[in-house]
Design an enzyme around this catalytic site. Structure first.
Site, short mmCIF file in Angstrom:
data_model
loop_
_atom_site.label_atom_id
_atom_site.label_comp_id
_atom_site.label_asym_id
_atom_site.label_seq_id
_atom_site.Cartn_x
_atom_site.Cartn_y
_atom_site.Cartn_z
N HIS A 13 0.88 -1.18 0.00
CA HIS A 13 0.00 0.00 0.00
C HIS A 13 0.92 1.23 0.00
O HIS A 13 1.44 1.62 1.04
CB HIS A 13 -0.89 0.00 1.24
CG HIS A 13 -1.91 -1.09 1.22
ND1 HIS A 13 -2.94 -1.12 0.32
CD2 HIS A 13 -2.06 -2.20 2.00
CE1 HIS A 13 -3.69 -2.19 0.53
NE2 HIS A 13 -3.17 -2.87 1.54
N ASP A 49 -1.60 -0.88 -4.08
CA ASP A 49 -2.26 0.34 -4.56
C ASP A 49 -1.32 1.51 -4.30
O ASP A 49 -0.40 1.42 -3.48
CB ASP A 49 -3.68 0.57 -4.01
CG ASP A 49 -3.80 0.47 -2.51
OD1 ASP A 49 -2.80 0.65 -1.80
OD2 ASP A 49 -4.93 0.24 -2.03
#
Ligand code: 9MR
Length: 386
Positions: free
Chosen positions: A262, A293
């Protein structure tokens, strides 16, 4: 060997390499979405031994799946990805509403969708400090280690057994180490995790048994440790490396190490990711990018990211993928959902967003194009997972 070609090229003019925007065309729009002839699909360009995945919340997206009339989201999910991770459907709060009740409804719907779309499933997760049902939090206040072990063993054997043969990788233990900035620094979460807390005298013993119970319930599944801030070589991954050695020394069937990835453009990119993966691979483990992400801090007054931010986001996604491509033991690369409207990011990081590889109308972003290109250029890989 499936080394990323791009990582070997020095200062290649990336603009010249970028393929035209691709993805959802009329040709691959036909149900059920998956077509192995679609050259613009990540899953089709990936080496045979690398699964390309996305997280999906089955309860929200897959409860009513009609292969003859998939939603646009279902179509893209089937077209692009060869692996699915249940974003929430296999967590304790979803599966265990009460001590003696297991609810597999949405997790089963996800597995059925995956089968219909020729996809594999990464299980997530069996032991975590978060998203535990209230009854666990309540009961754990007085648990002895034996009581905690009994509850955990029942859960692991029942859940892994239920999905036996359907799941290729399981995140057995998720986020079990604290961060450097937490009280006490990097150490096992023997306060926040109710199971580790009850067995704080020998938390590694509990972990070894958790892996053993999962292995007995499904000997084929590869069993992972998984965490965030676990990409590069750092204090947290040093702790995971030592724990992995200890678990293997004790004979625990640990099979993999997952870096969630992340990322935020607020921070730099840790280029020691590949080195980190290589040291875990040298222990005989698989490695994986499990929840990628790349969130973007949206500037005040702007409704979207700047061109520079978009380009940097693309580079970051691609760097994650290339590190995975460069390590043969990297078995799966998973993005944590799409499109942006489905992302967990804005709820947790106000002011940040645009974190996934697809815009809300499913237009692929430059990050998608970069990853498609890296997969296309990578050598095919010689050892299919199964
Ligand atoms: O994406 C998940 C979000 O929908 C949930 O509300 C959240 C609750 O903790 O968990 C998110 O997924 C997390 C994953 O299970 C573990 N790593 C961090 C992920 C993002 O928070």
């Amino acid at each position: 060997m499936r080394r990323s070609i791009r990582s070997l090229l020095v200062a290649t003019a990336t603009a010249a390499l970028v393929v035209p925007l691709c993805g959802v065309t009329a040709a691959n729009a036909s149900p059920p979405g998956f077509s192995n002839a679609d050259k613009d699909a990540l899953r089709n360009q990936a080496p045979a031994d690398l699964a390309i995945g996305s997280a999906v919340w089955g309860r929200q997206q897959l409860m009513s799946y009609d292969p003859k009339a998939p939603t646009e989201y279902q179509q893209v999910l089937g077209a692009q990805f060869s692996s699915l991770t249940p974003e929430n459907d296999m967590k304790w709060d979803a599966l265990r509403p009460a001590p003696d009740v297991y609810d597999f409804e949405s997790a089963d719907a996800l597995v059925a969708y995956a089968k219909a779309n020729h996809q594999e499933v990464r299980g997530h997760t069996l032991l975590w400090h978060s998203q535990n049902p209230a009854w666990v939090t309540e009961a754990s206040r007085t648990w002895t280690c034996d009581e905690a072990r009994t509850v955990l063993e029942d859960h692991i054997r029942t859940v892994v057994g239920h999905f036996k043969g359907e799941i290729y990788e399981w995140d057995v233990a998720n986020e079990i180490f604290q961060d450097t900035w937490d009280n006490g620094g990097v150490k096992l979460r023997t306060e926040a995790n109710p199971f580790l807390k009850a067995c704080a005298d020998d938390p590694v013993g509990l972990l070894a048994d958790a892996f053993q119970w999962a292995h007995e319930a499904d000997p084929e599944a590869v069993l992972f440790l998984n965490d965030y801030n676990a990409e590069g070589v750092n204090a947290k991954t040093d702790a995971y490396y030592a724990l992995s050695q200890e678990l293997l020394d004790r004979g625990a069937p640990l099979g993999g190490f997952g870096a969630q990835a992340h990322l935020s453009l607020q921070y730099g990119f840790d280029t020691s990711l590949q080195e980190n993966f290589e040291r875990f691979a040298a222990l005989g483990l698989k490695v994986a990018i499990t929840e990628a992400d790349v969130r973007i801090p949206l500037l005040e007054g702007e409704t979207g990211p700047t061109a520079e931010q978009v380009a940097t986001q693309s580079d970051r996604y691609d760097a994650l993928l290339e590190a995975c491509l460069n390590v043969d033991a990297c078995s799966s690369f998973t993005v944590w959902g799409f499109p942006d409207a489905n992302s967990w990011v804005p709820d947790v990081f106000p002011g940040e967003g645009w974190a996934t590889p697809f815009e809300d109308d499913f237009t692929p972003k430059p990050a998608f194009d970069a990853m498609l290109e890296s997969l296309t250029e990578a050598t095919p890989g010689t050892s299919p997972r199964r």
